[in-house]
Design a protein around this motif. Structure first.
Motif, short mmCIF file in Angstrom:
data_model
loop_
_atom_site.label_atom_id
_atom_site.label_comp_id
_atom_site.label_asym_id
_atom_site.label_seq_id
_atom_site.Cartn_x
_atom_site.Cartn_y
_atom_site.Cartn_z
N MET A 1 34.85 27.69 33.33
CA MET A 1 33.79 26.91 33.99
C MET A 1 34.27 26.41 35.35
O MET A 1 35.38 25.90 35.46
CB MET A 1 33.43 25.69 33.12
N PRO A 2 33.41 26.52 36.40
CA PRO A 2 33.81 25.99 37.70
C PRO A 2 34.01 24.48 37.65
O PRO A 2 33.38 23.80 36.85
CB PRO A 2 32.63 26.34 38.61
N LYS A 3 34.90 23.99 38.55
CA LYS A 3 35.22 22.56 38.51
C LYS A 3 34.16 21.72 39.20
O LYS A 3 34.12 20.52 39.04
CB LYS A 3 36.56 22.33 39.20
N GLY A 24 39.44 38.47 45.27
CA GLY A 24 38.10 39.01 45.50
C GLY A 24 37.26 38.96 44.23
O GLY A 24 36.08 38.58 44.26
N LYS A 25 37.86 39.33 43.13
CA LYS A 25 37.16 39.32 41.84
C LYS A 25 36.73 37.89 41.46
O LYS A 25 35.58 37.65 41.09
CB LYS A 25 38.08 39.92 40.77
N ALA A 26 37.66 36.95 41.58
CA ALA A 26 37.35 35.55 41.24
C ALA A 26 36.24 35.02 42.16
O ALA A 26 35.38 34.26 41.73
CB ALA A 26 38.61 34.69 41.37
N THR A 27 36.26 35.46 43.42
CA THR A 27 35.25 34.98 44.38
C THR A 27 33.88 35.57 44.05
O THR A 27 32.86 34.86 44.11
CB THR A 27 35.68 35.36 45.81
N ALA A 28 33.84 36.86 43.72
CA ALA A 28 32.57 37.48 43.34
C ALA A 28 31.96 36.74 42.14
O ALA A 28 30.76 36.42 42.13
CB ALA A 28 32.78 38.96 43.02
N LEU A 29 32.79 36.45 41.15
CA LEU A 29 32.30 35.75 39.96
C LEU A 29 31.82 34.34 40.33
O LEU A 29 30.79 33.88 39.85
CB LEU A 29 33.42 35.67 38.91
N GLU A 227 41.23 31.65 40.86
CA GLU A 227 40.03 30.79 40.74
C GLU A 227 40.11 29.60 41.70
O GLU A 227 39.10 29.17 42.25
CB GLU A 227 39.87 30.30 39.29
N GLU A 228 41.33 29.07 41.89
CA GLU A 228 41.47 27.95 42.83
C GLU A 228 41.14 28.40 44.26
O GLU A 228 40.53 27.66 45.03
CB GLU A 228 42.90 27.38 42.77
N VAL A 229 41.56 29.61 44.60
CA VAL A 229 41.26 30.12 45.94
C VAL A 229 39.75 30.41 46.05
O VAL A 229 39.12 30.12 47.08
CB VAL A 229 42.08 31.39 46.25
N ALA A 230 39.17 30.94 44.98
CA ALA A 230 37.74 31.25 45.00
C ALA A 230 36.89 29.98 45.19
O ALA A 230 35.89 30.00 45.90
CB ALA A 230 37.34 31.95 43.70
N ASP A 231 37.31 28.88 44.58
CA ASP A 231 36.58 27.60 44.76
C ASP A 231 36.58 27.20 46.24
O ASP A 231 35.56 26.76 46.77
CB ASP A 231 37.25 26.48 43.94
N LEU A 232 37.73 27.37 46.88
CA LEU A 232 37.83 27.01 48.30
C LEU A 232 36.95 27.94 49.15
O LEU A 232 36.22 27.48 50.05
CB LEU A 232 39.30 27.12 48.74
N ILE A 233 37.00 29.22 48.86
CA ILE A 233 36.19 30.19 49.62
C ILE A 233 34.70 29.87 49.45
O ILE A 233 33.94 29.86 50.43
CB ILE A 233 36.48 31.63 49.14
N ALA A 234 34.29 29.60 48.22
CA ALA A 234 32.87 29.31 47.96
C ALA A 234 32.43 28.08 48.75
O ALA A 234 31.35 28.06 49.35
CB ALA A 234 32.65 29.10 46.47
N PHE A 235 33.29 27.06 48.79
CA PHE A 235 32.94 25.87 49.58
C PHE A 235 32.78 26.23 51.06
O PHE A 235 31.81 25.85 51.70
CB PHE A 235 34.00 24.77 49.41
N LEU A 236 33.74 26.99 51.59
CA LEU A 236 33.69 27.32 53.04
C LEU A 236 32.47 28.18 53.38
O LEU A 236 32.02 28.21 54.52
CB LEU A 236 34.97 28.03 53.46
N LEU A 237 31.95 28.91 52.39
CA LEU A 237 30.76 29.74 52.63
C LEU A 237 29.47 28.95 52.48
O LEU A 237 28.40 29.42 52.89
CB LEU A 237 30.72 30.89 51.62
#
Ligand SMILES: NC(=O)c1ccc[n+]([C@@H]2O[C@H](COP(=O)([O-])OP(=O)(O)OC[C@H]3O[C@@H](n4cnc5c(N)ncnc54)[C@H](O)[C@@H]3O)[C@@H](O)[C@H]2O)c1
Length: 263
Positions: A1-3, A24-29, A227-237
């Motif tokens: 679950m996302p934080k 990339g996979k974690a970010t797509a999800l 997943e920690e990197v994906a959370d950051l990427i999602a925020f920046l997007l």
């Protein structure tokens, strides 16, 4: 679950390169979980890419794959054409596809190796960023880009002339585009990870002793997760990061601050 929850505009569509593996996979999800239709590229591993898409579809999200060598101009054209045909104009781009350093010293490095790495890690982001901007020009919209660099965009390693040169170039590509594209409301940021537990660090994943030795060098005491990197990427997007452009966010448990310590 996302934080944490994150919301995007209804019309947003994302391309994530390197979507079949690691960050990339974690970010797509993560993006699909937030309701963004995702086009994720894969290079060789179709089975894993298909499995990621199946997971997204099962959870009610939208995603497709596209086999793409990011260093090939015609393949980037085909990638965006496929994305636009399925979901409409693309406004979010994550450049995660990339190769790791070869470990070869310069006297032994073939030009073909240098070229192969720069094609994946630097030409790829140039080609995708250019095509994103062209598409946004036509659509008359703004957008957001995140380029995945590395702490080695600044911190050199012997044997990393290919990777470190590519990531150093990517840092300047990111900064230059941020300046150039700000008036068009296209934000461009970098994310510079330290040690993240993905197949790029397979040696450490397969060998707990080697992992512990590497983690001992990280002030935070552990490696990071995709997943920690994906959370950051999602925020920046996301629209929540509207005023952030032209910066690189380091995510490394303070590893890059240890330069010049201990002697
Ligand atoms: N894992 C880390 O510790 C770490 C640290 C710093 C930076 N990074 C960067 O993060 C990004 C993602 O790395 P990761 O850890 O998820 O690695 P990964 O190896 O799990 O994923 C990289 C993906 O890129 C794909 N790829 C390689 N060349 C390609 C090409 N020419 N065209 C299309 N796809 C190609 C690979 O097939 C792979 O699926 C990379 O740019 C990497 O340099 C990773």
């Amino acid at each position: 679950m996302p934080k944490f929850d994150i919301s995007f505009c209804d019309q947003s569509v994302a391309i994530v390169t390197g979507g079949e593996s690691g960050i990339g996979k974690a970010t797509a999800l993560r993006l699909a979980q937030a309701g963004v239709p995702v086009v994720m590229t894969f290079y060789a591993d179709k089975a894993t890419a298909d499995a990621v898409v199946a997971t997204i579809l099962q959870a009610g999200g939208k995603a497709i794959t596209a086999q793409t060598d990011v260093g090939q101009e015609a393949q980037i054209e085909a990638l965006f054409a496929r994305a636009e045909e399925h979901f409409g104009p693309v406004d979010l781009l994550v450049n995660s596809a990339g190769l790791n350093m070869s470990g070869v010293m310069i006297q032994d490095m073939e030009l073909a190796q240098f070229d192969r790495l720069l094609r994946a890690d630097l030409y790829g982001p140039f080609l995708t960023c250019r095509r994103l901007v062209r598409g946004l020009d036509k659509a008359g919209r703004g957008g957001r880009i995140v380029n995945i660099s590395s702490i080695h965009e600044r911190a050199p390693r012997a044997g990393g002339v290919d990777y470190d040169a590519a990531k150093g170039g990517l840092a300047q590509l990111t900064a230059t585009l941020a300046l150039e594209l700000a008036p068009r409301r296209i934000a461009v940021n970098g994310v510079a990870p330290g040690m993240i537990l993905t197949p790029m660090n397979q040696g450490a994943l397969d060998n707990p002793q080697a992992l512990r030795a590497k983690e001992a060098a990280i002030p935070w005491g552990r490696a990071g997760t995709p997943e920690e990197v994906a959370d950051l990427i999602a925020f920046l997007l996301s629209p929540a990061a509207d005023y952030i452009t032209g910066t690189t966010v380091i995510i490394d448990g303070a590893l890059s601050l240890t330069v010049a310590q201990g002697a």
